[in-house]
Design a protein around this motif. Sequence first.
Motif, PDB file in Angstrom:
ATOM      1  N   ALA A   1     -44.922  53.762  -6.685  1.00 28.44           N
ATOM      2  CA  ALA A   1     -45.018  55.194  -6.942  1.00 28.44           C
ATOM      3  C   ALA A   1     -46.076  55.546  -7.987  1.00 28.44           C
ATOM      4  N   PHE A   2     -46.232  54.717  -9.017  1.00 32.63           N
ATOM      5  CA  PHE A   2     -47.023  55.150 -10.171  1.00 32.63           C
ATOM      6  C   PHE A   2     -48.202  54.249 -10.537  1.00 32.63           C
ATOM      7  N   ASP A   3     -48.196  53.000 -10.112  1.00 38.68           N
ATOM      8  CA  ASP A   3     -49.257  52.081 -10.525  1.00 38.68           C
ATOM      9  C   ASP A   3     -50.399  52.124  -9.524  1.00 38.68           C
ATOM     10  N   ALA A   4     -51.456  52.813  -9.889  1.00 39.48           N
ATOM     11  CA  ALA A   4     -52.589  52.969  -8.973  1.00 39.48           C
ATOM     12  C   ALA A   4     -53.311  51.652  -8.719  1.00 39.48           C
ATOM     13  N   LYS A   5     -53.100  50.645  -9.556  1.00 37.97           N
ATOM     14  CA  LYS A   5     -53.786  49.363  -9.393  1.00 37.97           C
ATOM     15  C   LYS A   5     -52.946  48.344  -8.621  1.00 37.97           C
ATOM     16  N   ALA A   6     -51.743  48.721  -8.220  1.00 38.71           N
ATOM     17  CA  ALA A   6     -50.913  47.803  -7.447  1.00 38.71           C
ATOM     18  C   ALA A   6     -51.569  47.545  -6.093  1.00 38.71           C
ATOM     19  N   PRO A   7     -51.376  46.367  -5.519  1.00 38.95           N
ATOM     20  CA  PRO A   7     -52.064  46.037  -4.257  1.00 38.95           C
ATOM     21  C   PRO A   7     -51.674  46.982  -3.135  1.00 38.95           C
ATOM     22  N   ASP A   8     -52.669  47.331  -2.321  1.00 40.83           N
ATOM     23  CA  ASP A   8     -52.478  48.250  -1.211  1.00 40.83           C
ATOM     24  C   ASP A   8     -52.803  47.576   0.116  1.00 40.83           C
ATOM     25  N   LEU A   9     -52.202  48.088   1.158  1.00 43.46           N
ATOM     26  CA  LEU A   9     -52.556  47.760   2.534  1.00 43.46           C
ATOM     27  C   LEU A   9     -53.097  49.027   3.186  1.00 43.46           C
ATOM     28  N   VAL A  10     -53.412  48.936   4.471  1.00 42.56           N
ATOM     29  CA  VAL A  10     -53.938  50.104   5.179  1.00 42.56           C
ATOM     30  C   VAL A  10     -52.969  51.274   5.089  1.00 42.56           C
ATOM     31  N   ASN A  11     -51.671  50.999   5.161  1.00 43.54           N
ATOM     32  CA  ASN A  11     -50.683  52.080   5.145  1.00 43.54           C
ATOM     33  C   ASN A  11     -50.709  52.881   3.852  1.00 43.54           C
ATOM     34  N   SER A  12     -51.149  52.275   2.751  1.00 44.61           N
ATOM     35  CA  SER A  12     -51.139  52.956   1.451  1.00 44.61           C
ATOM     36  C   SER A  12     -52.546  53.172   0.910  1.00 44.61           C
TER      37      SER A  12
ATOM     38  N   ALA B   1     -39.778  47.660  -8.100  1.00 44.48           N
ATOM     39  CA  ALA B   1     -40.874  47.513  -7.139  1.00 44.48           C
ATOM     40  C   ALA B   1     -41.255  48.859  -6.538  1.00 44.48           C
ATOM     41  N   ILE B   2     -40.271  49.720  -6.329  1.00 42.16           N
ATOM     42  CA  ILE B   2     -40.567  51.061  -5.808  1.00 42.16           C
ATOM     43  C   ILE B   2     -41.337  51.861  -6.855  1.00 42.16           C
ATOM     44  N   ARG B   3     -40.961  51.724  -8.102  1.00 41.60           N
ATOM     45  CA  ARG B   3     -41.653  52.455  -9.159  1.00 41.60           C
ATOM     46  C   ARG B   3     -43.123  52.032  -9.249  1.00 41.60           C
ATOM     47  N   THR B   4     -43.373  50.740  -9.093  1.00 43.04           N
ATOM     48  CA  THR B   4     -44.762  50.272  -9.085  1.00 43.04           C
ATOM     49  C   THR B   4     -45.542  50.944  -7.964  1.00 43.04           C
TER      50      THR B   4
END
Length: 765
Positions: free
Chosen positions: A441-452, A436-439
């Motif tokens: 770190a590297f997956d630009a399409k992984a879901p984001d929140l305001v913090n990220s 999950a940490i790797r996702t």
Amino acid sequence: MRLTRRTVLGSTGALALSGAMPAFAGRSRAVPDLWIGTGGDGHTYPGATVPFGMVQVSPDTDTENWANCSGYHRGDPSIMGFSHTHLSGTGIADMMDVLVVPARGPVKLRPGAPDKPGEGYRQTYAQESAEPGYYACTLGNGVRSELTAEARVGWQRHRFPAGPGHLLIDLGNYRDSRPGEGPLIDDSRIELESDGILIGSRRTFRWAKGRRIHFAMQVSRKPDRITLHAGDQVVNGAIATADRVRAVLHYDDAGSAPIVVRTAVSAVDMAGARTNLAASASRDFDAARRQAIGDWADALKTVKIDGGSDDQRVVMATALYHAMLAPTLFSDVDDRYIGLDRLVHSVPKGEQAYSTYSTWDTYRTLHPLLTLVAPDRARSLVRDLVRQTQQSAYGPPCWPLQGVETGTMIGWHSVAIMAEAAAKGIDADYAAAWPAIRTRAFDAKAPDLVNSRARGTYIARGYLPADQVDESVSRTQEYAYDDWAMAALAAKAGATDDAARLRERSRNYRNVLDPTIGLARPKLADGSWLTPYDPIQLGHIKRYHDFTEANGWQTTFLNQHDLYGQIAHFGGDAKFAARLDALFAAPSTLPKDAPPDISGLIGQYAHGNEPDQHVPYLYAYVGQPWKTQALVRKILTTMYKRAPDGIIGNDDCGQMSAWFVMSALGLYPVDPVAAVYVFGSPLFTRAELKVGGKRKVVIEAPGNRVDTPYVTAVTWNGKPWTKSWIAHDDLVAGGTLRFTMSATPDPAFGAKLADRPPSFGRPAA
């Protein structure tokens, strides 16, 4: 066990706190002053809890204002009542669940205006008393109210004057929605069970959107009658459901005996709250109070100090107390809890789940303090973070509150907490968290929140453009620090290539540092620097702030992990030191739109907010630790005091307090992931730390006085120690660290390259 009239009435006498707290007696065991932080912008609460407890039963003077994020502000003119969950030191309000109002006269269902006690159920209050695990006050209606707590159960004892009275249980104690907002409470329930226990729940949409809380409540005296209210309507029956519900317990002679209220909470369900209530270990209020006092005595004796002034010892005890309030217990006694996927999970036997991780703040000093003086708790927390990382759709948590990822602040700094623990040998399944940490770190399409926000842009460009992304300079640097932490976790998981890639990417912080002016500076999408540029300002246009709760001066030194890289980027030791000097010497002016978080200024250094708090220690990396020593001593003695406004900014779940504790000991974790402590200026003549098992560390500074801030020599276990730092592994092995203090600096101490702290995995070259 069931609470009976006999057990309650058999022990209603007052418990003398001075006789019940022998562990706090004596010169080296000052009693915490719980009023510290309840005024100003400290945002702490004075109510009763146990270390890291699920329940924080405390008075609420308001639920809405900036000053009342904890529910309480010292000096407020009226009180609403006593609720069972609170946040300590945060800058956003939430919680304050299951409000109990001891009242007399006509029933009033609304609190009324804060400055108009008597308009609603608000009252005046006086004769307050607060100690670890206990709070009491006298209400304007003559009721004397006392509070204490177990881990999952809050206790209240109310002594009414003779005559009728009632207890109002209010699940609608938030304001109504404002235009453009959804409801703050949309679903509540109170139910009277056949055995007389009240159970209930509500769903709220304040900070943690959609958070659910459940409760089970038992009273020591059967009411003469109970009325339930759905909104403003009386309900015929044993169940009330609506967006806001209330219960009123009526007593024809409320003053005939004390009324004890015992309330358990659960985030899972009402059955969980009942189970937590049934598991209560205490037989009565005074037994619960004695246990809470004992729990705090055991927790606080991990650090003993001598020397300093009476007030400094009290501030130290209080800071350690505040550092042990959060994260808060979140799993029920049957091991169930709500994960960040909003599903019910169970922790392995012997482990616990937690909430209230203010990671943007606490990774800096609170968690390093716990790894030192509470390693078992630190292990429990990091194992919980591994589980939360696996369960969350966003991977490593940012600011999880009661099973909800709020995404507050920037970055995902739980990776720093996990990486630090791994570096210090704390056992957890870090490899299980790595996918999950790797996702993240590297997956630009992984879901984001305001913090990220704009994480994909950061991955692609190596920085965030100021003309496209809010808070671009701060985000770039803090994402880079999380790269550094994730690199350490990748290495721990055996992902060698990922670790190397992330280590290199962690140097992206340089992309928003302009070496020609020696300052952090917004960079635009075309690669040019923002012009014109004033580092005092928060942002170049109203739409965008370029920094997070900071300005260009304060953001220049956000980097914690590659200090020698930044020193070289700025042109070497002399130029970097000059930039530090300029920070602390600059005029303490701020723009009109500066948030209240930017406080505690020395020049442009802002001690009242977290991004700068490691900066006084950076002089050690250019061989000038004597400047660190002077600054740290100044901050310890001017930014903290024994008064309600004695914390210069939001305590942020104990981070400001942890800074005081660590710095007063003479140690500071500039880069927690490096697992070393940079020396500062110890405040006391002697400190003794329990560091796990039977090991202890003694820190001595013989003859230390207010006018001797400078370190001229150090010994470790009797041998000369020329370094300006010490490794965690050395320290927790146990021993004696002895500082020789002076009124004048010794520029030679710690000046050699070989004696400077390591950074980016290596010492100064």
